[in-house]
Design a protein around this motif. Structure first.
Motif, PDB file in Angstrom:
ATOM      1  N   VAL A 101      -7.015  -4.530  -1.109  1.00  0.00           N
ATOM      2  CA  VAL A 101      -7.029  -2.868  -1.112  1.00  0.00           C
ATOM      3  C   VAL A 101      -6.229  -2.611  -2.337  1.00  0.00           C
ATOM      4  O   VAL A 101      -6.796  -1.696  -2.984  1.00  0.00           O
ATOM      5  CB  VAL A 101      -6.650  -2.275   0.081  1.00  0.00           C
ATOM      6  N   ARG A 102      -5.034  -3.170  -2.416  1.00  0.00           N
ATOM      7  CA  ARG A 102      -4.313  -2.571  -3.448  1.00  0.00           C
ATOM      8  C   ARG A 102      -4.574  -2.967  -4.680  1.00  0.00           C
ATOM      9  O   ARG A 102      -4.671  -2.326  -5.586  1.00  0.00           O
ATOM     10  CB  ARG A 102      -2.910  -3.310  -3.423  1.00  0.00           C
TER      11      ARG A 102
ATOM     12  N   LEU B 115       0.876  -1.408   0.075  1.00  0.00           N
ATOM     13  CA  LEU B 115      -0.025  -0.065   0.007  1.00  0.00           C
ATOM     14  C   LEU B 115       0.801   1.252  -0.086  1.00  0.00           C
ATOM     15  O   LEU B 115       0.601   2.373  -0.560  1.00  0.00           O
ATOM     16  CB  LEU B 115      -0.813   0.004   1.177  1.00  0.00           C
TER      17      LEU B 115
END
Lengths: 168, 104, 96
Positions: free
Chosen positions: C19-20, B28
């Motif tokens: 999420v990525r 992320l």
């Protein structure tokens, strides 16, 4: 012939370790499928030095040990860079020369680079590896050529004398 | 002896868990695709190796350990291959890495 | 107990990776995320086997590792050539 035998022994070991059921019928099926696979591979003409790299076996454990150490070191380094708050990366792209004599050696070299966190082989064309490193330090380490040397030693035929650098 | 092995296995599993989460965070936090690949390789190597080693200590010298070794070998061979294929495909597709130093 | 901690860590990692995968921005980020998700699944299956006291689950993990690799390479090949056929692939670029 040597390679075919190596393939058969390797496949049989794989079957024995993965199956875990040692009844005659299962063992018979295993033997049949091992031999059948070996026959098909033989007919396809893909049983050779490259697909059954027997000559690597003797030196592979030592290389794997060294590579494991490198992986541990660079994992620690990259993990720190991920967790620490400020951005401490300086992505760098370098071109390395893969000096291995066989394509198998070059593939091992490129895969070893990719396996070590912090460096990824982006392209490998005619002996030139383009490597993306997460920091400049990683890139300079790679340019030192230690890994290249070690893979060359790995792929050297067994018993052959140690040749020193003959870099063009 | 048994308690010792249990403790070692616990430490390995916890270490694997830690590295795997760090890799996830890196996925992320990292700024571009190529740097994310480095984060992914932390999860793929350290997280995977430590966790499987912890499981091996739990299993002892049995066929289960042999299977764990095979899983580890397969992953160690296939994951860099997949990463390399991905990086090469991305570069050929024209996704330029953001780099500080380009010494191509 | 320790297996539970490992499972929780794997699930947290999987969520971060998802999420990525959702954020992208390029399709390669998504493929990278999904490939990583696959390897996490292998670990998940392995640890789950130990948690339930059924290490036979490892066979599934082994197969999953292979399928995951083939799947990733297949998607990449399809994206690069728009085709999985030999003809299109062998024209100029010999491998993926």
């Amino acid at each position: 012939m040597r390679y075919l035998l190596g393939l058969i022994i390797g496949a049989a070991t794989l079957w024995l370790l993965l199956s875990g059921v040692y009844k005659p019928i299962v063992l018979g099926l295993g033997g049949f499928s091992v031999l059948f696979c070996a026959y098909v591979c033989h007919r396809m003409g893909i049983v050779d030095r490259e697909s059954v790299p027997l000559h690597l076996l003797a030196r592979l454990p030592l290389y794997a040990l060294w590579l494991g150490g490198e992986i541990a070191k660079s994992n620690w380094d990259v993990a720190k860079r991920i967790v620490l708050p400020e951005r401490r990366i300086s992505p760098t792209i370098v071109r390395l020369r893969a000096h291995q004599s066989s394509e198998l050696g070059q593939a091992i070299f490129a895969n070893s680079i990719t396996l070590t966190p912090g460096t990824v082989t982006v392209a490998l064309r005619s002996g030139d590896a383009i490597v993306h490193a997460i920091t400049e330090d990683n890139a300079t380490d790679m340019e030192g050529g230690d890994m290249d040397q070690r893979v060359r030693r790995l792929e050297r035929p067994f018993g052959a004398p140690a040749r020193r650098e003959e870099t063009p | 002896m048994n308690a010792l092995i249990d403790t070692a296995s616990w430490i390995l599993l916890a270490g694997g868990a830690l590295f795997s989460v760090i890799g996830g965070i890196g996925m992320l936090r990292m700024p571009d695709f190529y740097t994310r690949m480095h984060a992914a390789s932390v999860t793929d190597t350290a997280g995977m190796i430590l966790m499987l080693a912890g499981l091996m200590l739990q299993a002892g010298l049995t066929l289960v350990t042999a299977k764990l070794v095979f899983v580890m070998l397969f992953l160690l061979i296939t994951s860099p291959t997949a990463t390399h294929a991905l990086a090469r495909a991305a570069l050929e597709d024209g996704i330029e890495p953001q780099v500080d130093h380009d010494k191509r | 107990m320790m297996f539970l901690v490992a499972i929780i860590a794997i699930v947290v990692t999987m969520l971060l990776i998802l999420v990525r995968a959702l954020l992208g921005p390029t399709v390669y980020d998504r493929i990278l995320a999904i490939n990583l998700f696959g390897t996490k699944t292998v670990l998940f299956v392995a640890v789950l086997g130990f948690l339930n006291g059924r290490p036979e689950f490892l066979d599934l993990g082994l197969i999953y590792a292979l399928i995951n690799f083939i799947g990733t390479v297949t998607v990449l090949k399809f994206m690069q050539y728009g085709d999985l056929g030999w003809e299109a692939a062998s024209k100029e670029k010999p491998d993926v």
